[in-house]
Design a protein around this motif. Structure first.
Motif, PDB file in Angstrom:
ATOM      1  N   UNK A  57      15.340   2.924 -20.765  1.00 31.11           N
ATOM      2  CA  UNK A  57      15.019   1.617 -20.350  1.00 31.11           C
ATOM      3  C   UNK A  57      13.961   1.124 -21.498  1.00 31.11           C
ATOM      4  N   UNK A  58      14.067  -0.264 -21.736  1.00 35.55           N
ATOM      5  CA  UNK A  58      13.491  -0.984 -22.593  1.00 35.55           C
ATOM      6  C   UNK A  58      12.411  -1.931 -21.772  1.00 35.55           C
ATOM      7  N   UNK A  59      11.284  -1.716 -22.110  1.00 37.15           N
ATOM      8  CA  UNK A  59      10.255  -2.664 -21.456  1.00 37.15           C
ATOM      9  C   UNK A  59       9.321  -3.367 -22.347  1.00 37.15           C
ATOM     10  N   UNK A  60       9.101  -4.512 -22.003  1.00 32.28           N
ATOM     11  CA  UNK A  60       8.025  -5.484 -22.810  1.00 32.28           C
ATOM     12  C   UNK A  60       6.712  -5.618 -22.106  1.00 32.28           C
ATOM     13  N   UNK A  61       5.763  -5.600 -22.968  1.00 35.46           N
ATOM     14  CA  UNK A  61       4.493  -5.586 -22.437  1.00 35.46           C
ATOM     15  C   UNK A  61       3.601  -6.914 -22.993  1.00 35.46           C
ATOM     16  N   UNK A  62       3.341  -7.803 -22.265  1.00 33.35           N
ATOM     17  CA  UNK A  62       2.767  -9.092 -22.940  1.00 33.35           C
ATOM     18  C   UNK A  62       1.091  -8.995 -23.576  1.00 33.35           C
ATOM     19  N   UNK A  63       0.602  -7.825 -22.939  1.00 34.26           N
ATOM     20  CA  UNK A  63      -0.986  -7.584 -23.325  1.00 34.26           C
ATOM     21  C   UNK A  63      -0.866  -6.855 -24.838  1.00 34.26           C
ATOM     22  N   UNK A  64      -0.217  -5.673 -24.954  1.00 38.11           N
ATOM     23  CA  UNK A  64       0.043  -5.114 -26.072  1.00 38.11           C
ATOM     24  C   UNK A  64       1.031  -5.435 -27.101  1.00 38.11           C
ATOM     25  N   UNK A  65       1.585  -6.769 -26.712  1.00 37.12           N
ATOM     26  CA  UNK A  65       2.630  -7.373 -27.553  1.00 37.12           C
ATOM     27  C   UNK A  65       3.696  -6.305 -28.136  1.00 37.12           C
ATOM     28  N   UNK A  66       4.080  -5.663 -27.364  1.00 33.04           N
ATOM     29  CA  UNK A  66       5.279  -4.561 -27.623  1.00 33.04           C
ATOM     30  C   UNK A  66       6.437  -4.377 -26.896  1.00 33.04           C
ATOM     31  N   UNK A  67       7.347  -3.761 -27.278  1.00 33.93           N
ATOM     32  CA  UNK A  67       8.680  -3.470 -26.796  1.00 33.93           C
ATOM     33  C   UNK A  67       8.551  -2.044 -26.668  1.00 33.93           C
ATOM     34  N   UNK A  68       8.715  -1.255 -25.358  1.00 33.69           N
ATOM     35  CA  UNK A  68       9.063   0.251 -25.384  1.00 33.69           C
ATOM     36  C   UNK A  68      10.363   0.658 -25.025  1.00 33.69           C
ATOM     37  N   UNK A  69      10.721   1.660 -25.680  1.00 33.87           N
ATOM     38  CA  UNK A  69      11.838   2.367 -25.146  1.00 33.87           C
ATOM     39  C   UNK A  69      11.208   3.608 -24.232  1.00 33.87           C
ATOM     40  N   UNK A  70      11.793   3.901 -23.155  1.00 32.72           N
ATOM     41  CA  UNK A  70      10.991   4.835 -22.077  1.00 32.72           C
ATOM     42  C   UNK A  70      12.098   5.857 -21.488  1.00 32.72           C
ATOM     43  N   UNK A  71      11.892   6.912 -21.350  1.00 36.08           N
ATOM     44  CA  UNK A  71      12.500   8.014 -20.546  1.00 36.08           C
ATOM     45  C   UNK A  71      12.431   7.599 -18.994  1.00 36.08           C
ATOM     46  N   UNK A  72      13.621   7.782 -18.372  1.00 34.30           N
ATOM     47  CA  UNK A  72      13.708   7.076 -17.006  1.00 34.30           C
ATOM     48  C   UNK A  72      13.141   8.292 -16.222  1.00 34.30           C
ATOM     49  N   UNK A  73      12.881   9.581 -16.745  1.00 35.55           N
ATOM     50  CA  UNK A  73      12.699  10.626 -15.947  1.00 35.55           C
ATOM     51  C   UNK A  73      11.095  10.632 -15.379  1.00 35.55           C
ATOM     52  N   UNK A  74      10.313  10.242 -16.352  1.00 34.51           N
ATOM     53  CA  UNK A  74       8.818  10.111 -16.126  1.00 34.51           C
ATOM     54  C   UNK A  74       8.182   9.149 -16.816  1.00 34.51           C
ATOM     55  N   UNK A  75       8.811   8.172 -17.363  1.00 29.19           N
ATOM     56  CA  UNK A  75       8.220   7.074 -18.196  1.00 29.19           C
ATOM     57  C   UNK A  75       7.809   7.124 -19.453  1.00 29.19           C
ATOM     58  N   UNK A  76       7.865   8.450 -20.153  1.00 35.62           N
ATOM     59  CA  UNK A  76       7.444   8.762 -21.323  1.00 35.62           C
ATOM     60  C   UNK A  76       7.958   7.906 -22.542  1.00 35.62           C
ATOM     61  N   UNK A  77       7.183   7.168 -23.489  1.00 33.94           N
ATOM     62  CA  UNK A  77       7.603   6.455 -24.263  1.00 33.94           C
ATOM     63  C   UNK A  77       8.271   7.193 -25.445  1.00 33.94           C
ATOM     64  N   UNK A  78       9.514   6.731 -25.811  1.00 33.13           N
ATOM     65  CA  UNK A  78      10.280   7.245 -26.764  1.00 33.13           C
ATOM     66  C   UNK A  78      10.248   6.638 -27.967  1.00 33.13           C
ATOM     67  N   UNK A  79      10.033   5.388 -28.072  1.00 33.56           N
ATOM     68  CA  UNK A  79      10.005   4.471 -29.202  1.00 33.56           C
ATOM     69  C   UNK A  79       9.083   3.113 -28.784  1.00 33.56           C
ATOM     70  N   UNK A  80       8.703   2.810 -29.981  1.00 35.37           N
ATOM     71  CA  UNK A  80       7.912   1.441 -29.546  1.00 35.37           C
ATOM     72  C   UNK A  80       8.170   0.466 -30.692  1.00 35.37           C
ATOM     73  N   UNK A  81       8.411  -0.811 -30.606  1.00 36.81           N
ATOM     74  CA  UNK A  81       8.475  -1.674 -31.550  1.00 36.81           C
ATOM     75  C   UNK A  81       7.641  -2.862 -31.243  1.00 36.81           C
ATOM     76  N   UNK A  82       6.891  -3.510 -32.325  1.00 31.36           N
ATOM     77  CA  UNK A  82       5.994  -4.807 -32.124  1.00 31.36           C
ATOM     78  C   UNK A  82       6.899  -6.062 -31.699  1.00 31.36           C
ATOM     79  N   UNK A  83       6.353  -6.868 -30.886  1.00 28.43           N
ATOM     80  CA  UNK A  83       6.932  -8.255 -30.406  1.00 28.43           C
ATOM     81  C   UNK A  83       6.429  -9.262 -31.654  1.00 28.43           C
ATOM     82  N   UNK A  84       7.280 -10.076 -32.234  1.00 27.81           N
ATOM     83  CA  UNK A  84       6.714 -11.257 -33.162  1.00 27.81           C
ATOM     84  C   UNK A  84       7.502 -12.546 -32.982  1.00 27.81           C
ATOM     85  N   UNK A  85       6.768 -13.586 -32.818  1.00 28.47           N
ATOM     86  CA  UNK A  85       5.304 -13.646 -33.234  1.00 28.47           C
ATOM     87  C   UNK A  85       4.541 -13.213 -31.962  1.00 28.47           C
ATOM     88  N   UNK A  86       3.171 -12.761 -32.447  1.00 27.62           N
ATOM     89  CA  UNK A  86       2.345 -12.060 -31.570  1.00 27.62           C
ATOM     90  C   UNK A  86       1.677 -13.032 -30.445  1.00 27.62           C
TER      91      UNK A  86
END
Length: 362
Positions: A57-86
């Motif tokens: 799953x990929x999930x965007x967060x509007x507070x941390x200005x980031x998009x996360x790739x997460x493991x569906x088994x437990x929510x572990x963050x696998x990868x993180x990229x910043x959103x731009x413009x912030x």
């Protein structure tokens, strides 16, 4: 040679032979309930966008200005990229088979809307479009295999747009009570949630009608997605992501006299490897065939060749199964799949033909 001629001719016409008829048909109305399988923690405090890349799953967060790739088994963050413009709120995410698409707008002014194609590894913006109107307020976004669909909160419409120009191609009124935000595409249908009715709706994009509605297990549903088997949605107020299963609880059958179209849907996923689903509908019973061709008009596979009654159908084009059946392997590239339906009056000849393009990426 004659078949190849007709195939090439159909490519030139592409959508030859569409017509409507009156037909007495049987419709089945399925009513669904949602079974919550589990919840996993969201990767940030205010997550909005959600999509599925086939593994994560990929999930965007509007507070941390980031998009996360997460493991569906437990929510572990696998990868993180910043959103731009912030200074933009990234509300919706979609996956086209290779890249992320994000809908966003300025935080303070709620203006300057953009839809951005993003490299999932680096987070770099590859393409920016202004969607159909500079005053729109894009939230959920979905990819149907060829076009983008955007949930415009300002106009209360779900809009189909060209991913290269941003031009609006079609629109559907949002269901619910002016609170439709999230958006997903699955099995040739749109899914959206409404935070005022706390409901999730399934919409047929052809008829533009709500097919099903069911109560959401948590108030204020945001973005949503299917992983091919399960339904996921973000509950941003409690920073959780729900995994759910759709259950058919009742089937009602009724006879209706309706005007129905013949229609061949875009395959999903597209691009694909190793398999993809092809769906179509016919308002009459007749002999129906679906065949796959290469760009030269050579037949690659026959997926359907039989009589079928009126209704909606789907078939899988699976390269793994083709290999097991000793069908020669095919290379990456562009292919065409073609639906032919015999004349319903005499059950022979050509009553309807439609061809669509799909892409194999190995």
């Amino acid at each position: 040679m004659r078949n190849k001629f007709y195939f090439i001719l159909s490519l030139l016409l592409l959508f030859a032979g569409n017509f409507k008829i009156y037909s007495q048909i049987t419709e089945e109305n399925y009513q669904y309930t949602l079974e919550v399988i589990k919840t996993i923690p969201a990767p940030g405090p205010n997550c909005e966008g959600l999509t599925w890349d086939g593994n994560y799953l990929w999930v965007s967060d509007i507070v941390n200005d980031s998009i996360y790739r997460i493991d569906t088994s437990d929510g572990t963050i696998v990868h993180k990229i910043p959103t731009s413009p912030a200074n933009h709120l990234f509300e919706g995410l979609a996956w086209d088979g290779n890249y992320l698409w994000a809908s966003h707008y300025e935080t303070i002014t709620l203006s300057n809307p953009k839809i951005t194609k993003i490299d999932p590894l680096s987070g770099n913006a590859l393409w920016n479009i202004v969607p159909y109107s500079g005053t729109c307020w894009p939230h959920g976004i979905a990819w149907d295999g060829q076009y983008l669909w955007v949930n415009d909160f300002r106009s209360k419409k779900i809009r189909k747009i060209d991913p290269f120009s941003g031009i609006g191609l079609d629109s559907i009124p949002c269901p619910g009570n002016n609170g439709s935000i999230g958006l997903a595409w699955f099995n040739n249908h749109l899914f959206t949630g409404d935070f005022n009715t706390d409901s999730i709706y399934q919409i047929d994009p052809v008829t533009k009608q709500v097919v099903n509605q069911w109560a959401c297990p948590y108030t204020n549903p945001r973005d949503m997605e299917f992983d091919g088997e399960y339904f996921w949605f973000v509950a941003y107020e409690i920073a959780k992501i729900y995994k759910m299963k759709l259950i058919i609880t009742d089937v009602e059958t009724q006879e209706n006299l309706l005007v129905q179209d013949f229609y061949l849907y875009q395959n999903y996923p597209n691009p694909f490897n190793p398999s993809t689903m092809i769906s179509w509908q016919s308002p009459v019973g007749s002999w129906q065939t679906i065949k796959v061709y290469d760009v030269l008009g050579n037949e690659v596979a026959t997926l359907v060749d039989e009589y079928k009654p009126a209704g909606k159908y789907e078939v899988e084009f699976n390269l793994a199964q083709s290999a097991a059946a000793d069908i020669p392997a095919i290379a990456s590239g562009v292919y065409f799949y073609q639906l032919k339906i015999a004349d319903p009056e005499i059950n022979s000849g050509q009553g309807f033909i439609q061809t669509k393009k799909m892409i194999l990426l190995r």
